[in-house]
Design a protein around this motif. Structure first.
Motif, PDB file in Angstrom:
ATOM      1  N   SER A  90      -3.432  15.116  -2.938  1.00 50.43           N
ATOM      2  CA  SER A  90      -3.057  15.407  -4.323  1.00 50.43           C
ATOM      3  C   SER A  90      -2.196  14.309  -4.938  1.00 50.43           C
ATOM      4  O   SER A  90      -1.617  14.494  -6.005  1.00 50.43           O
ATOM      5  N   GLY A  91      -2.087  13.194  -4.252  1.00 51.23           N
ATOM      6  CA  GLY A  91      -1.330  12.073  -4.783  1.00 51.23           C
ATOM      7  C   GLY A  91       0.148  12.067  -4.445  1.00 51.23           C
ATOM      8  O   GLY A  91       0.874  11.186  -4.909  1.00 51.23           O
ATOM      9  N   GLN A  92       0.617  13.022  -3.625  1.00 53.36           N
ATOM     10  CA  GLN A  92       2.029  13.022  -3.266  1.00 53.36           C
ATOM     11  C   GLN A  92       2.326  11.789  -2.405  1.00 53.36           C
ATOM     12  O   GLN A  92       1.540  11.404  -1.561  1.00 53.36           O
ATOM     13  N   PHE A  93       3.472  11.192  -2.656  1.00 52.90           N
ATOM     14  CA  PHE A  93       3.875   9.960  -1.978  1.00 52.90           C
ATOM     15  C   PHE A  93       4.456  10.268  -0.617  1.00 52.90           C
ATOM     16  O   PHE A  93       5.420  11.019  -0.499  1.00 52.90           O
ATOM     17  N   TYR A  94       3.878   9.685   0.428  1.00 56.00           N
ATOM     18  CA  TYR A  94       4.341   9.885   1.791  1.00 56.00           C
ATOM     19  C   TYR A  94       5.015   8.655   2.391  1.00 56.00           C
ATOM     20  O   TYR A  94       5.835   8.787   3.282  1.00 56.00           O
ATOM     21  N   ILE A 141       7.680   6.021   6.461  1.00 57.22           N
ATOM     22  CA  ILE A 141       7.286   7.341   5.970  1.00 57.22           C
ATOM     23  C   ILE A 141       8.537   8.012   5.397  1.00 57.22           C
ATOM     24  O   ILE A 141       9.639   7.859   5.943  1.00 57.22           O
ATOM     25  N   GLN A 142       8.356   8.745   4.314  1.00 59.25           N
ATOM     26  CA  GLN A 142       9.469   9.484   3.712  1.00 59.25           C
ATOM     27  C   GLN A 142      10.149  10.347   4.786  1.00 59.25           C
ATOM     28  O   GLN A 142       9.467  10.988   5.585  1.00 59.25           O
ATOM     29  N   GLN A 202       0.816  -1.205   0.000  1.00 60.00           N
ATOM     30  CA  GLN A 202       0.000   0.000   0.000  1.00 60.00           C
ATOM     31  C   GLN A 202       0.853   1.259   0.000  1.00 60.00           C
ATOM     32  O   GLN A 202       1.897   1.304   0.649  1.00 60.00           O
ATOM     33  N   SER A 203       0.377   2.237  -0.722  1.00 57.39           N
ATOM     34  CA  SER A 203       1.036   3.527  -0.827  1.00 57.39           C
ATOM     35  C   SER A 203       0.311   4.516   0.079  1.00 57.39           C
ATOM     36  O   SER A 203      -0.918   4.632   0.026  1.00 57.39           O
ATOM     37  N   ILE A 204       1.069   5.221   0.899  1.00 54.91           N
ATOM     38  CA  ILE A 204       0.509   6.264   1.761  1.00 54.91           C
ATOM     39  C   ILE A 204       0.698   7.574   1.006  1.00 54.91           C
ATOM     40  O   ILE A 204       1.817   7.932   0.632  1.00 54.91           O
TER      41      ILE A 204
END
Length: 179
Positions: A53-57, A76-77, A47-49
């Motif tokens: 606006s779709g920014q990748f966290y 988390i980034q 899963q992508s967090i």
């Protein structure tokens, strides 16, 4: 606002794999190809967090087995840490798997280690966000871990079965020990 999306496209998977390799200790990582294969078999969710606006966290990788869900990897980034994104994402994960026995592993605290302070901070994060100590301690691929649970119980035999049935007795059987 944070959302969690299934990583079904190559762009999301590439971001996740990059963060996976950068943020997680090498000795704790499974081959990413294995994770992809297990996702194809329905045993793992990647899963992508993301932001609105779709920014990748960040990423969350879970293993599904019977009535159990292991949060295998959560990261988390680095530039997004400390601003509540991890807590928001973690709350969404707990909600998503409500009704299942949800648990995770962290590197064992209370032992001498080069990264002892980091381990304590990680544990404090999870406890602050609703997890509890299970007092189940294991050695997984030579790393001492402690299991945290979300209001449930899990015994060592169930824990080991999740791994051996999902990833194979040959690969996992000799790599998991109770402490």
């Amino acid at each position: 606002m944070v959302t969690i999306m299934q990583a079904c496209d190559s762009v999301r998977l590439a971001r996740i794999e990059k963060l996976y390799r950068e943020a997680l200790p090498a000795q704790e990582r499974k081959p990413f190809r294995l994770i992809l294969d297990k996702r194809a078999e329905g045993d793992v969710e990647i899963q992508s967090i993301e932001g609105e606006s779709g920014q990748f966290y960040g990423l969350a990788i879970t293993v599904l087995y019977q009535d159990m869900v292991l949060l295998d990897y959560f990261a988390i980034q680095p530039e997004q840490r400390g601003n509540g994104i991890g807590s928001q994402a973690f709350a969404l994960l707990r909600g998503k798997y409500a009704g299942k026995r949800f648990f995770l592993e962290i590197e064992r605290t209370g032992v001498e280690a080069e990264n002892a302070l980091f381990r304590q901070k990680r544990k404090a994060f999870y406890l602050r966000n609703g997890m509890q100590e299970s007092f189940l301690f294991v050695r997984l691929f030579g790393v001492e871990m402690e299991v945290l649970v979300d209001g449930c119980s899990i015994c060592f035999e169930e824990y080991k079965r999740l791994y051996t049935d999902t990833f194979g007795e040959t690969r996992m059987g000799k790599q998991i020990h109770r402490l």
